[in-house]
Scaffold this motif. Structure first.
Motif, PDB file in Angstrom:
ATOM      1  N   GLY A  18       3.833  10.925 -12.293  1.00  0.00           N
ATOM      2  CA  GLY A  18       4.325  10.519 -10.973  1.00  0.00           C
ATOM      3  C   GLY A  18       3.265  10.474  -9.906  1.00  0.00           C
ATOM      4  N   LEU A  19       1.990  10.296 -10.286  1.00  0.00           N
ATOM      5  CA  LEU A  19       0.942  10.231  -9.289  1.00  0.00           C
ATOM      6  C   LEU A  19       0.872   8.884  -8.588  1.00  0.00           C
ATOM      7  CD1 LEU A  19      -1.953  12.126 -11.097  1.00  0.00           C
ATOM      8  CD2 LEU A  19      -0.373  12.970  -9.381  1.00  0.00           C
ATOM      9  N   MET A  20       1.586   7.900  -9.115  1.00  0.00           N
ATOM     10  CA  MET A  20       1.555   6.576  -8.511  1.00  0.00           C
ATOM     11  C   MET A  20       2.835   6.315  -7.721  1.00  0.00           C
ATOM     12  SD  MET A  20      -0.135   4.285 -11.525  1.00  0.00           S
ATOM     13  CE  MET A  20      -0.168   2.843 -10.476  1.00  0.00           C
ATOM     14  N   ASN A  21       3.436   7.371  -7.197  1.00  0.00           N
ATOM     15  CA  ASN A  21       4.655   7.185  -6.439  1.00  0.00           C
ATOM     16  C   ASN A  21       4.334   6.680  -5.046  1.00  0.00           C
ATOM     17  OD1 ASN A  21       3.444   9.408  -5.430  1.00  0.00           O
ATOM     18  ND2 ASN A  21       5.111  10.813  -5.800  1.00  0.00           N
ATOM     19  N   GLY A  22       5.369   6.427  -4.271  1.00  0.00           N
ATOM     20  CA  GLY A  22       5.170   5.937  -2.918  1.00  0.00           C
ATOM     21  C   GLY A  22       5.258   4.436  -2.821  1.00  0.00           C
ATOM     22  N   GLY A  23       5.426   3.720  -3.907  1.00  0.00           N
ATOM     23  CA  GLY A  23       5.597   2.276  -3.866  1.00  0.00           C
ATOM     24  C   GLY A  23       4.327   1.492  -3.655  1.00  0.00           C
ATOM     25  N   LYS A  24       3.143   2.138  -3.760  1.00  0.00           N
ATOM     26  CA  LYS A  24       1.905   1.410  -3.516  1.00  0.00           C
ATOM     27  C   LYS A  24       1.620   0.363  -4.578  1.00  0.00           C
ATOM     28  CE  LYS A  24      -0.420   5.090  -0.935  1.00  0.00           C
ATOM     29  NZ  LYS A  24      -1.639   5.954  -0.875  1.00  0.00           N
ATOM     30  N   THR A  25       2.013   0.609  -5.799  1.00  0.00           N
ATOM     31  CA  THR A  25       1.699  -0.305  -6.892  1.00  0.00           C
ATOM     32  C   THR A  25       2.873  -1.181  -7.299  1.00  0.00           C
ATOM     33  OG1 THR A  25       2.277   1.405  -8.497  1.00  0.00           O
ATOM     34  CG2 THR A  25      -0.022   1.286  -7.805  1.00  0.00           C
ATOM     35  N   VAL A  26       3.983  -1.109  -6.564  1.00  0.00           N
ATOM     36  CA  VAL A  26       5.152  -1.922  -6.919  1.00  0.00           C
ATOM     37  C   VAL A  26       4.836  -3.416  -6.873  1.00  0.00           C
ATOM     38  CG1 VAL A  26       7.482  -2.564  -6.181  1.00  0.00           C
ATOM     39  CG2 VAL A  26       6.819  -0.164  -6.295  1.00  0.00           C
ATOM     40  N   PRO A  27       4.144  -3.947  -5.845  1.00  0.00           N
ATOM     41  CA  PRO A  27       3.841  -5.384  -5.853  1.00  0.00           C
ATOM     42  C   PRO A  27       3.025  -5.830  -7.064  1.00  0.00           C
ATOM     43  CG  PRO A  27       3.482  -4.457  -3.674  1.00  0.00           C
ATOM     44  CD  PRO A  27       3.693  -3.308  -4.600  1.00  0.00           C
ATOM     45  N   PHE A  28       2.125  -4.991  -7.527  1.00  0.00           N
ATOM     46  CA  PHE A  28       1.290  -5.359  -8.666  1.00  0.00           C
ATOM     47  C   PHE A  28       2.084  -5.289  -9.969  1.00  0.00           C
ATOM     48  CE2 PHE A  28      -1.255  -3.276  -5.388  1.00  0.00           C
ATOM     49  CZ  PHE A  28      -2.070  -4.340  -5.027  1.00  0.00           C
ATOM     50  N   ARG A  29       3.043  -4.367 -10.039  1.00  0.00           N
ATOM     51  CA  ARG A  29       3.918  -4.333 -11.206  1.00  0.00           C
ATOM     52  C   ARG A  29       4.813  -5.572 -11.243  1.00  0.00           C
ATOM     53  NH1 ARG A  29       5.917   1.998 -10.926  1.00  0.00           N
ATOM     54  NH2 ARG A  29       3.846   2.939 -11.168  1.00  0.00           N
ATOM     55  N   VAL A  30       5.211  -6.035 -10.061  1.00  0.00           N
ATOM     56  CA  VAL A  30       6.006  -7.274  -9.993  1.00  0.00           C
ATOM     57  C   VAL A  30       5.161  -8.459 -10.477  1.00  0.00           C
ATOM     58  CG1 VAL A  30       7.165  -8.871  -8.426  1.00  0.00           C
ATOM     59  CG2 VAL A  30       7.489  -6.404  -8.157  1.00  0.00           C
ATOM     60  N   LEU A  31       3.888  -8.492 -10.079  1.00  0.00           N
ATOM     61  CA  LEU A  31       3.003  -9.564 -10.553  1.00  0.00           C
ATOM     62  C   LEU A  31       2.878  -9.540 -12.072  1.00  0.00           C
ATOM     63  CD1 LEU A  31       0.055  -9.510  -7.971  1.00  0.00           C
ATOM     64  CD2 LEU A  31       1.886 -11.179  -8.154  1.00  0.00           C
ATOM     65  N   ILE A  32       2.745  -8.354 -12.643  1.00  0.00           N
ATOM     66  CA  ILE A  32       2.635  -8.230 -14.097  1.00  0.00           C
ATOM     67  C   ILE A  32       3.916  -8.716 -14.762  1.00  0.00           C
ATOM     68  CG2 ILE A  32       2.437  -6.575 -15.990  1.00  0.00           C
ATOM     69  CD1 ILE A  32       0.594  -4.914 -14.205  1.00  0.00           C
ATOM     70  N   LEU A 103      -5.639  -5.300  -1.063  1.00  0.00           N
ATOM     71  CA  LEU A 103      -5.795  -5.786  -2.429  1.00  0.00           C
ATOM     72  C   LEU A 103      -5.032  -7.086  -2.634  1.00  0.00           C
ATOM     73  CD1 LEU A 103      -5.495  -2.450  -4.456  1.00  0.00           C
ATOM     74  CD2 LEU A 103      -7.568  -3.699  -3.849  1.00  0.00           C
ATOM     75  N   LEU A 104      -3.792  -7.152  -2.144  1.00  0.00           N
ATOM     76  CA  LEU A 104      -3.009  -8.381  -2.299  1.00  0.00           C
ATOM     77  C   LEU A 104      -3.663  -9.546  -1.568  1.00  0.00           C
ATOM     78  CD1 LEU A 104       0.657  -7.073  -1.924  1.00  0.00           C
ATOM     79  CD2 LEU A 104      -0.425  -7.961  -3.999  1.00  0.00           C
ATOM     80  N   LYS A 105      -4.164  -9.293  -0.393  1.00  0.00           N
ATOM     81  CA  LYS A 105      -4.832 -10.351   0.370  1.00  0.00           C
ATOM     82  C   LYS A 105      -6.066 -10.858  -0.365  1.00  0.00           C
ATOM     83  CE  LYS A 105      -6.752 -11.295   4.957  1.00  0.00           C
ATOM     84  NZ  LYS A 105      -7.073 -10.697   6.294  1.00  0.00           N
ATOM     85  N   THR A 106      -6.855  -9.939  -0.911  1.00  0.00           N
ATOM     86  CA  THR A 106      -8.049 -10.335  -1.660  1.00  0.00           C
ATOM     87  C   THR A 106      -7.677 -11.145  -2.889  1.00  0.00           C
ATOM     88  OG1 THR A 106      -9.163  -8.327  -0.903  1.00  0.00           O
ATOM     89  CG2 THR A 106     -10.146  -9.488  -2.750  1.00  0.00           C
ATOM     90  N   PHE A 107      -6.649 -10.720  -3.619  1.00  0.00           N
ATOM     91  CA  PHE A 107      -6.227 -11.438  -4.825  1.00  0.00           C
ATOM     92  C   PHE A 107      -5.726 -12.843  -4.503  1.00  0.00           C
ATOM     93  CE2 PHE A 107      -5.096  -7.164  -7.016  1.00  0.00           C
ATOM     94  CZ  PHE A 107      -6.446  -6.920  -7.188  1.00  0.00           C
ATOM     95  N   VAL A 108      -4.915 -12.966  -3.455  1.00  0.00           N
ATOM     96  CA  VAL A 108      -4.354 -14.276  -3.091  1.00  0.00           C
ATOM     97  C   VAL A 108      -5.460 -15.229  -2.642  1.00  0.00           C
ATOM     98  CG1 VAL A 108      -2.848 -15.462  -1.457  1.00  0.00           C
ATOM     99  CG2 VAL A 108      -2.077 -13.367  -2.551  1.00  0.00           C
ATOM    100  N   ILE A 109      -6.367 -14.742  -1.811  1.00  0.00           N
ATOM    101  CA  ILE A 109      -7.466 -15.594  -1.330  1.00  0.00           C
ATOM    102  C   ILE A 109      -8.347 -16.036  -2.489  1.00  0.00           C
ATOM    103  CG2 ILE A 109      -9.586 -15.563   0.031  1.00  0.00           C
ATOM    104  CD1 ILE A 109      -8.133 -13.858   2.083  1.00  0.00           C
TER     105      ILE A 109
END
Length: 363
Positions: A18-32, A103-109
């Motif tokens: 549970g070290l990745m809690n807080g929803g920080k990686t949810v957008p990247f899991r959605v991308l996967i 991170l999302l901004k860098t990936f999209v650009i």
């Protein structure tokens, strides 16, 4: 390889804990998840692939929505696997330093600009060499530019950390962008991926580095880009080629400055007199001194930590040697003290054997 596997197992255990809690990686899991679903639909329905994929001719046919759908489809399972690993483990490492929005901004650009640049390149090839293969027959799909962006971000965050320690040398995080380009090129020559994948990774590496170096705003300070020494363009190449690459980068940057495309690094100044007087007027003859940029401070901090680690190591070795030397010196001092005691005893006995003037003469 054993160290890499242990690192992966450790990250998986942390993920489970549970070290990745807080929803920080949810957008990247959605991308996967969307990428996996898109590849499954592509394998099931070829017509679906033709509908959502991107080709240079379709881009300039006002079908701009293909820029958003093409990254999530593809036929190659190897590219999909590397994409999932990069987004999962790479983001797990980067989220410690960068925010989700950054991170999302860098990936999209990186993804969109790479697709547009490759489309423009296909038109130039068609105009110069009359080759329509890249213009009409090649489809741009998958997240290969995002893979390159992850490698560049990891290089920026942990340039001196070791990934694999081999007998021939150490592979560090700073070598990941170049290794990604070489690996994709070898895979393309072996027929494992399409020939456009190495081109996408190469363009994605250059564009993501350009954005992070010159255009990316800092999250906490009013600083643009990362001017630190370890993130220079020459650092993307092996050490033997860096002097030559530095000449190329300097000449290119000066040309862009003369064309007013880029600007030279602005140096911030502070008046020492007004600092000492708490905002009072400064003397006209007082010179100003530059403040280090945020990237330079980070680079200086990394070098300071590295120097401290080396200094502590040397001091530890010197202390161990000093202990051995002290033991040897004590033994030598004991050996030297023994002859001195014998000599002192001899000297103390010698006067008693010499007759003094008060003694009566011998008949």
């Amino acid at each position: 390889m054993k160290a890499v596997l242990e690192r992966i197992v450790k990250i998986v255990e942390e993920e489970r804990g549970g070290l990745m809690n807080g929803g920080k990686t949810v957008p990247f899991r959605v991308l996967i998840g969307v990428s996996i679903v898109g590849h499954l639909f592509t394998l099931i329905s070829p017509s679906f692939f033709q509908l959502v994929t991107l080709s240079p001719s379709s881009l300039f046919g006002v079908q701009l929505w293909r820029l958003l759908t093409s990254p999530f489809v593809g036929h190659n399972l190897l590219v999909l696997s590397i994409t999932v690993l990069s987004l999962h483990f790479g983001v797990r490492l980067l989220i410690q330093e960068f925010s989700t929005a950054h991170l999302l901004k860098t990936f999209v650009i990186t993804q969109i600009s790479s697709s547009i640049l490759l489309c423009i390149l296909s038109y130039f090839l068609y105009a110069i060499f009359a080759s329509s293969y890249l213009l009409y027959e090649v489809s741009l799909c998958g997240m290969a530019p995002i893979i390159a962006s992850v490698m560049v971000l990891v290089k920026q965050f942990l340039p001196d950390s070791i990934v694999i320690d081999t007998g021939m040398g150490r592979i560090k995080y700073t070598h990941l962008p170049l290794n990604a380009c070489l690996f994709s090129l070898i895979a393309s020559l072996l027929g494992l991926v399409r020939f456009v994948v190495p081109l996408e990774i190469l363009v994605g590496t250059q564009l993501s580095w350009t954005y992070l170096r010159f255009l990316s705003p800092h999250e906490t300070e009013a600083v643009i880009g990362d001017p630190s020494e370890h993130f220079a363009w020459a650092s993307l190449f092996p050490s033997a080629f860096r002097p030559f690459c530095s000449l190329i980068s300097k000449a290119t940057f000066r040309s862009l400055v003369k064309c007013r495309i880029c600007k030279r690094k602005q140096i911030r100044h502070v008046d020492v007199t007004s600092l000492l007087s708490n905002g009072g007027p400064s003397s006209p003859g007082m010179r100003t001194m530059p403040l280090p940029m945020d990237g330079e401070r980070k680079d200086a901090e990394r070098r300071r930590q590295k120097a401290l680690a080396e200094l502590n190591k040397r001091l530890k070795e010197q202390n161990e040697k000093k202990i051995d030397w002290d033991e040897d010196e004590e033994e030598e001092e004991e050996e030297e003290e023994r002859p001195e005691k014998v000599v002192s005893e001899t000297v103390s006995l010698t006067p008693s054997t010499i007759p003094s003037q008060s003694d009566p003469p011998i008949a």
